[in-house]
Every structure is written in structure tokens, then in C-alpha cells.
Design a protein around this motif. Sequence first.
Motif, short mmCIF file in Angstrom:
data_model
loop_
_atom_site.label_atom_id
_atom_site.label_comp_id
_atom_site.label_asym_id
_atom_site.label_seq_id
_atom_site.Cartn_x
_atom_site.Cartn_y
_atom_site.Cartn_z
N GLU A 1 0.80 -1.22 0.00
CA GLU A 1 0.00 0.00 0.00
C GLU A 1 0.83 1.27 0.00
O GLU A 1 0.28 2.37 -0.13
N THR A 2 2.15 1.16 0.12
CA THR A 2 2.99 2.36 0.02
C THR A 2 3.04 2.87 -1.42
O THR A 2 3.38 4.04 -1.64
N TYR A 3 2.67 2.02 -2.38
CA TYR A 3 2.61 2.44 -3.79
C TYR A 3 1.14 2.68 -4.14
O TYR A 3 0.41 1.75 -4.48
N SER A 4 0.71 3.92 -4.05
CA SER A 4 -0.72 4.24 -4.15
C SER A 4 -1.30 4.02 -5.53
O SER A 4 -2.51 3.87 -5.68
N LEU A 5 -0.45 4.00 -6.57
CA LEU A 5 -0.94 3.84 -7.94
C LEU A 5 -0.41 2.59 -8.64
O LEU A 5 -0.94 2.21 -9.67
N SER A 6 0.59 1.96 -8.07
CA SER A 6 1.28 0.88 -8.80
C SER A 6 1.47 -0.39 -7.99
O SER A 6 2.28 -1.24 -8.35
N ALA A 7 0.72 -0.54 -6.90
CA ALA A 7 0.87 -1.75 -6.08
C ALA A 7 0.48 -3.00 -6.85
O ALA A 7 1.03 -4.09 -6.60
N ASP A 8 -0.45 -2.88 -7.80
CA ASP A 8 -0.83 -4.05 -8.59
C ASP A 8 0.33 -4.51 -9.47
O ASP A 8 0.58 -5.71 -9.60
N ARG B 1 7.28 7.53 -11.29
CA ARG B 1 8.21 7.52 -10.16
C ARG B 1 8.05 6.23 -9.34
O ARG B 1 9.04 5.62 -8.91
N GLN B 2 6.79 5.84 -9.11
CA GLN B 2 6.55 4.62 -8.35
C GLN B 2 7.07 3.39 -9.10
O GLN B 2 7.67 2.49 -8.50
N LEU B 3 6.86 3.35 -10.40
CA LEU B 3 7.33 2.22 -11.18
C LEU B 3 8.85 2.12 -11.16
O LEU B 3 9.41 1.02 -11.09
N GLY B 4 9.51 3.27 -11.23
CA GLY B 4 10.97 3.25 -11.15
C GLY B 4 11.46 2.67 -9.84
O GLY B 4 12.41 1.88 -9.82
N ALA B 5 10.80 3.04 -8.74
CA ALA B 5 11.18 2.51 -7.43
C ALA B 5 10.91 1.01 -7.35
O ALA B 5 11.73 0.24 -6.80
N ILE B 6 9.78 0.58 -7.88
CA ILE B 6 9.45 -0.86 -7.86
C ILE B 6 10.45 -1.65 -8.70
O ILE B 6 10.94 -2.70 -8.28
N SER C 1 12.59 1.13 -17.51
CA SER C 1 12.14 2.35 -16.84
C SER C 1 10.62 2.38 -16.81
O SER C 1 9.94 1.66 -17.54
N GLY C 2 10.07 3.25 -15.96
CA GLY C 2 8.64 3.43 -15.92
C GLY C 2 8.10 3.91 -17.26
O GLY C 2 7.02 3.53 -17.68
N ILE C 3 8.88 4.76 -17.95
CA ILE C 3 8.45 5.26 -19.26
C ILE C 3 8.30 4.10 -20.24
O ILE C 3 7.35 4.05 -21.03
#
Length: 299
Positions: A204-211, A255-260, A269-271
Motif C-alpha cells: 500500500e505504500t505504492y498508491s498507484l502501482s501496487a498491482d 516515479r513509483q514504477l521506477g522505485a518498484i 524504466s517506468g516510461i
Amino acid sequence: MTQDPEGWAIQGMAQADSRPAERVQPLVTIITPCLNAVETISETLMSVVQAQAVLQNDHWELEHILIDGGSTDGTEAVVARHAARYGFCRWISNITGGPYAAMNVGLQQAGGRYAHVLNSDDLLLDPGAYAAFLQAGHRSKAHVLLASIGYFRRPSRQLRSLWQVEPIPASAAEWRRQLAEGLHYPHPGFIADLETYRQQSFDETYSLSADYKLMQSILLAQPPEAPPMVCQHPLVAMAEGGATGNWKAVLQGWRQLGAINQELGIEASGIRRYWRKLKQRLRPLPQPILIPHLEVPES
């Protein structure tokens, strides 16, 4: 209505302590988080009813768990009537923390062989094929099932594009290489063994990319001898828009995807992830696909 020790209000007939001991384990638990979805949720509910009817013909069951985050538009009334009508459905209210928190609550409460998240503005496009896919997965003892999905925009009844899931490469090493380079799959078409899903859960720390993190973590951990089962036929119709439907959210998602990816050792990359998704969305449909009309019972 019962009160859970954590304060959740749980409604509906299909609670674990009220099931007959001899009842067959549901083949799948469909988890639907909802918040102010009164305009769309009835179709979602009825598509699940159709899938349940198909499964019952084959002597299977499903369960449907709805988790409401505090709706104020009449969603709870719609869900309450539905749960009272259909014994395989129950709903849980008083859940805060956003959609991923709701999904985690659904996983905790689920009892099916598989778990599948179906959002409250999406629907099962082909309930018969969905039921058949689940049964094939069970017979093959597959831990993960991956299905194609279609995108639509209300009020149209026609899909605008597909996210086509390609067959898993015969070489396990090649598939893992592709995953490590950013290959990913649509969450609405992702079905996993409940214990596998529950052990990973949504971060849940990734509000948009936890899935995305959950799916990639599960797939990267799959043993080579147990690849996912794939259905190239679209089984879910996904409404366009939602939490990641604006540029501000897209930038936050990058940004979240890059961290994941850094956390999981994924090189893309997230892009690049968004570009892969965009290419899927731009593919023309080989033929028109219409969403069937679903009869919603009068209240």
C-alpha cells in the motif's frame, strides 16, 4: 450484519461461519473494491452472476466479495440488495485507505481456489469463457492465469482496443529475461492461486502501482516447470479512465514504477512500461467486439 473485530461491517449470506460444512470450495473469489460507483456497479455485479450460473452448471461455485470505502451516492444500497438476493455475494464496509487496502481486506476474507480483482466499473466480458478458463487452470494445477482484456469508454458498447496477452515463451529463461526487461500484464486479467496472492498482497505504500509490484513479484517467483496459463481471448472489459487517467497521476506512476523496478531488479524504466502499454492500446481490433447488454433486476 456482523461486526468484525477490526471494525468492518460484514453483510451478506456467504460468510465463512455460516457455510454448510459440505459446501464445495469456490473455484474463485472475485474481489471488487468500490467507492461511489452507483452508475456502473450493477453491470459489474450482473456479469459475475452470469459467470456463477455457468460454473454452477459444471458443479462449481464462485464467491464475490465487495469492499466499500464509504460510498455516499447509493452504491451501498445497490450492493446490499444484491447480496441479499445472491448467496454467493457478501460485502464489507467501513474500509479506509484506498483501493489497495480494500483489495487486501478482500484477500484476507477470500476462500476460493483462485483470487481475481474486478473493479466496480469493469465487467466480465465473456462469463462462459471466463468459467472455462478457471476450470482449465484448476485441472492443470496452474498457479497463475493471464487473460487478455478489452478497453471501452461509456456509453459505448464497443471495445476500443485490446491488451493482448501473448503465449509464454517455451524457454523459461527467455520469459524471465523478458520479465526482467519490463514485460508485464494487465491486472484486470490477472488471476492467481489465493495463497500465492495472499502471501504477496498489495504494497500500500505504492498508491498507484501496487498491482504492478504484486504481479511482477509473483511472476518472477514462478518456477520454470509451472508457467502461467494464458487466454488470448479478452475476458474482462475495462473502463478507460480511473486513478491513472490524468498526466499528474501518470508522472507519479512513473516515479513509483521506477522505485518498484529498482526493488525487484527490473531493468526497464517506468516510461518504457507506459510505452509498452500504449502500443497495446493502439493496436486495431481485428473485428468489432460488442459488450453484451446485461439485465439488471429491478429493485
